[in-house]
Write a protein that holds these residues in place. Structure first.
Motif, PDB file in Angstrom:
ATOM      1  N   GLU A  74       0.926  -1.138  -0.174  1.00 29.08           N
ATOM      2  CA  GLU A  74       0.051   0.010   0.124  1.00 29.08           C
ATOM      3  C   GLU A  74       0.894   1.257   0.192  1.00 29.08           C
ATOM      4  O   GLU A  74       0.449   2.231  -0.258  1.00 29.08           O
ATOM      5  N   ASP A  75       2.123   1.218   0.469  1.00 25.50           N
ATOM      6  CA  ASP A  75       3.011   2.278   0.635  1.00 25.50           C
ATOM      7  C   ASP A  75       3.725   2.554  -0.964  1.00 25.50           C
ATOM      8  O   ASP A  75       4.479   3.603  -0.836  1.00 25.50           O
ATOM      9  N   ILE A  76       3.656   1.754  -1.596  1.00 25.53           N
ATOM     10  CA  ILE A  76       4.200   1.613  -3.178  1.00 25.53           C
ATOM     11  C   ILE A  76       3.578   2.927  -4.139  1.00 25.53           C
ATOM     12  O   ILE A  76       2.464   2.622  -4.150  1.00 25.53           O
ATOM     13  N   VAL A  77       4.332   3.832  -4.456  1.00 27.41           N
ATOM     14  CA  VAL A  77       3.655   4.813  -5.112  1.00 27.41           C
ATOM     15  C   VAL A  77       4.045   4.851  -6.548  1.00 27.41           C
ATOM     16  O   VAL A  77       3.310   5.541  -7.361  1.00 27.41           O
ATOM     17  N   LYS A  78       5.397   4.275  -7.092  1.00 26.39           N
ATOM     18  CA  LYS A  78       5.577   4.317  -8.390  1.00 26.39           C
ATOM     19  C   LYS A  78       6.575   3.018  -8.624  1.00 26.39           C
ATOM     20  O   LYS A  78       7.449   2.806  -7.947  1.00 26.39           O
ATOM     21  N   VAL A  79       6.224   2.497  -9.786  1.00 20.14           N
ATOM     22  CA  VAL A  79       6.885   1.154 -10.158  1.00 20.14           C
ATOM     23  C   VAL A  79       7.477   1.464 -11.371  1.00 20.14           C
ATOM     24  O   VAL A  79       6.773   1.705 -12.504  1.00 20.14           O
ATOM     25  N   GLU A  80       8.805   1.133 -11.883  1.00 18.46           N
ATOM     26  CA  GLU A  80       9.426   0.995 -13.279  1.00 18.46           C
ATOM     27  C   GLU A  80       9.499  -0.273 -13.568  1.00 18.46           C
ATOM     28  O   GLU A  80      10.097  -1.103 -12.727  1.00 18.46           O
ATOM     29  N   ILE A  81       8.781  -0.740 -14.573  1.00 18.01           N
ATOM     30  CA  ILE A  81       9.024  -2.054 -15.002  1.00 18.01           C
ATOM     31  C   ILE A  81       9.993  -2.188 -16.167  1.00 18.01           C
ATOM     32  O   ILE A  81       9.835  -1.311 -16.959  1.00 18.01           O
ATOM     33  N   TYR A  82      11.032  -3.078 -16.212  1.00 23.25           N
ATOM     34  CA  TYR A  82      11.876  -2.971 -17.295  1.00 23.25           C
ATOM     35  C   TYR A  82      11.625  -4.423 -17.992  1.00 23.25           C
ATOM     36  O   TYR A  82      11.837  -5.409 -17.414  1.00 23.25           O
ATOM     37  N   LEU A  83      11.426  -4.637 -19.366  1.00 21.78           N
ATOM     38  CA  LEU A  83      11.129  -5.622 -19.947  1.00 21.78           C
ATOM     39  C   LEU A  83      12.171  -6.118 -21.421  1.00 21.78           C
ATOM     40  O   LEU A  83      12.229  -5.012 -21.979  1.00 21.78           O
ATOM     41  N   ARG A  84      12.588  -6.969 -21.309  1.00 17.96           N
ATOM     42  CA  ARG A  84      13.387  -7.253 -22.571  1.00 17.96           C
ATOM     43  C   ARG A  84      12.545  -7.222 -23.774  1.00 17.96           C
ATOM     44  O   ARG A  84      13.085  -6.761 -24.929  1.00 17.96           O
ATOM     45  N   ASP A  85      11.393  -7.785 -23.880  1.00 16.01           N
ATOM     46  CA  ASP A  85      10.421  -7.718 -24.902  1.00 16.01           C
ATOM     47  C   ASP A  85       9.298  -7.007 -24.519  1.00 16.01           C
ATOM     48  O   ASP A  85       8.226  -7.607 -23.561  1.00 16.01           O
ATOM     49  N   SER A  86       8.894  -5.694 -24.755  1.00 24.11           N
ATOM     50  CA  SER A  86       7.942  -4.928 -24.125  1.00 24.11           C
ATOM     51  C   SER A  86       6.453  -5.332 -24.839  1.00 24.11           C
ATOM     52  O   SER A  86       5.476  -5.045 -24.156  1.00 24.11           O
ATOM     53  N   SER A  87       6.588  -6.422 -25.679  1.00 22.79           N
ATOM     54  CA  SER A  87       5.103  -6.971 -25.943  1.00 22.79           C
ATOM     55  C   SER A  87       4.810  -7.943 -25.175  1.00 22.79           C
ATOM     56  O   SER A  87       3.659  -8.524 -25.277  1.00 22.79           O
ATOM     57  N   ASN A  88       5.647  -8.368 -24.310  1.00 18.77           N
ATOM     58  CA  ASN A  88       5.448  -9.508 -23.446  1.00 18.77           C
ATOM     59  C   ASN A  88       4.863  -9.039 -21.964  1.00 18.77           C
ATOM     60  O   ASN A  88       5.771  -9.335 -21.157  1.00 18.77           O
ATOM     61  N   ARG A  89       3.882  -8.635 -21.865  1.00 17.21           N
ATOM     62  CA  ARG A  89       3.439  -7.730 -20.459  1.00 17.21           C
ATOM     63  C   ARG A  89       2.439  -8.756 -19.931  1.00 17.21           C
ATOM     64  O   ARG A  89       2.074  -8.376 -18.795  1.00 17.21           O
ATOM     65  N   ASN A  90       1.936  -9.745 -20.645  1.00 16.80           N
ATOM     66  CA  ASN A  90       0.919 -10.364 -19.934  1.00 16.80           C
ATOM     67  C   ASN A  90       1.042 -11.110 -18.516  1.00 16.80           C
ATOM     68  O   ASN A  90       0.323 -10.924 -17.352  1.00 16.80           O
ATOM     69  N   ALA A  91       2.360 -11.771 -18.381  1.00 16.32           N
ATOM     70  CA  ALA A  91       2.613 -12.211 -17.093  1.00 16.32           C
ATOM     71  C   ALA A  91       2.792 -11.257 -15.947  1.00 16.32           C
ATOM     72  O   ALA A  91       2.436 -11.261 -14.848  1.00 16.32           O
ATOM     73  N   VAL A  92       3.389  -9.869 -16.370  1.00 13.60           N
ATOM     74  CA  VAL A  92       3.726  -8.789 -15.572  1.00 13.60           C
ATOM     75  C   VAL A  92       2.184  -8.392 -15.073  1.00 13.60           C
ATOM     76  O   VAL A  92       2.002  -8.067 -13.882  1.00 13.60           O
ATOM     77  N   ASN A  93       1.305  -8.239 -16.114  1.00 11.17           N
ATOM     78  CA  ASN A  93      -0.072  -7.756 -15.810  1.00 11.17           C
ATOM     79  C   ASN A  93      -0.719  -8.673 -14.738  1.00 11.17           C
ATOM     80  O   ASN A  93      -1.319  -8.196 -13.839  1.00 11.17           O
ATOM     81  N   GLU A  94      -0.568  -9.833 -14.875  1.00  9.28           N
ATOM     82  CA  GLU A  94      -1.297 -10.808 -13.993  1.00  9.28           C
ATOM     83  C   GLU A  94      -0.605 -10.694 -12.368  1.00  9.28           C
ATOM     84  O   GLU A  94      -1.311 -10.668 -11.454  1.00  9.28           O
ATOM     85  N   GLU A  95       0.460 -10.425 -12.475  1.00 10.50           N
ATOM     86  CA  GLU A  95       1.124 -10.264 -11.202  1.00 10.50           C
ATOM     87  C   GLU A  95       0.898  -8.933 -10.808  1.00 10.50           C
ATOM     88  O   GLU A  95       0.560  -8.754  -9.138  1.00 10.50           O
ATOM     89  N   TRP A  96       0.818  -7.971 -11.580  1.00 12.32           N
ATOM     90  CA  TRP A  96       0.346  -6.467 -11.190  1.00 12.32           C
ATOM     91  C   TRP A  96      -1.097  -6.433 -10.457  1.00 12.32           C
ATOM     92  O   TRP A  96      -1.028  -5.818  -9.475  1.00 12.32           O
ATOM     93  N   LEU A  97      -1.941  -7.393 -11.197  1.00  9.30           N
ATOM     94  CA  LEU A  97      -3.198  -7.323 -10.706  1.00  9.30           C
ATOM     95  C   LEU A  97      -3.504  -7.971  -9.467  1.00  9.30           C
ATOM     96  O   LEU A  97      -4.353  -7.610  -8.415  1.00  9.30           O
ATOM     97  N   ARG A  98      -2.567  -9.067  -9.098  1.00 11.93           N
ATOM     98  CA  ARG A  98      -2.626  -9.841  -8.165  1.00 11.93           C
ATOM     99  C   ARG A  98      -2.039  -8.897  -6.820  1.00 11.93           C
ATOM    100  O   ARG A  98      -2.723  -9.097  -5.655  1.00 11.93           O
ATOM    101  N   MET A  99      -0.941  -8.245  -7.007  1.00  9.79           N
ATOM    102  CA  MET A  99      -0.459  -7.266  -5.937  1.00  9.79           C
ATOM    103  C   MET A  99      -1.135  -6.133  -5.660  1.00  9.79           C
ATOM    104  O   MET A  99      -1.304  -5.652  -4.493  1.00  9.79           O
TER     105      MET A  99
END
Length: 128
Positions: A68-93
């Motif tokens: 709840e204290d996290i205000v900004k996240v920078e995500i670094y991706l080797r393949d920017s089109s490969n966001r599905n797994a990141v988005n799943e974890e994002w929605l979980r957290m």
């Protein structure tokens, strides 16, 4: 006073902490997708993403905060089109669409062993 935050199992190869807390602010370094138990980097994006978010949670908790204290996240991706797994974890957290941190995606070098990494900034209500 500045305080280094280091989490067992997530230490860097270099003499650098996982994060730094000063007052009520926390700034992470690169949060990798390595397993905190065996220190290995999985080859699958879903596994690396799950580890990145679990490691981010471990770091913010070690700093005395919560997601709840996290205000900004920078995500670094080797393949920017490969966001599905990141988005799943994002929605979980961060399940509440009314209470999510800001997010920005940046590229990782093509020769990086990591498929995903992140950095974050947090503001913790209680000052140490």
């Amino acid at each position: 006073m500045r305080k280094s935050i280091s989490v067992k199992g997530l230490s860097h190869r270099h003499p650098v902490p996982n994060a730094c807390r000063i007052g009520n602010m926390v700034f992470s370094g690169a949060v990798h997708g390595v397993s905190p138990t065996n220190h290995e980097l999985p080859t699958e994006m879903a596994d690396q993403s799950a580890n990145v978010f679990a490691n981010m949670l471990a770091i913010i908790e070690a700093a005395g905060g919560s997601v709840e204290d996290i205000v900004k996240v920078e995500i670094y991706l080797r393949d920017s089109s490969n966001r599905n797994a990141v988005n799943e974890e994002w929605l979980r957290m961060f399940p509440d669409p009314e209470s999510r941190p800001a997010r920005h995606v940046r590229p990782l070098p093509a020769d990086s062993p990591s498929l995903v990494q992140c950095e974050f900034i947090a503001v913790i209500e209680d000052v140490l």
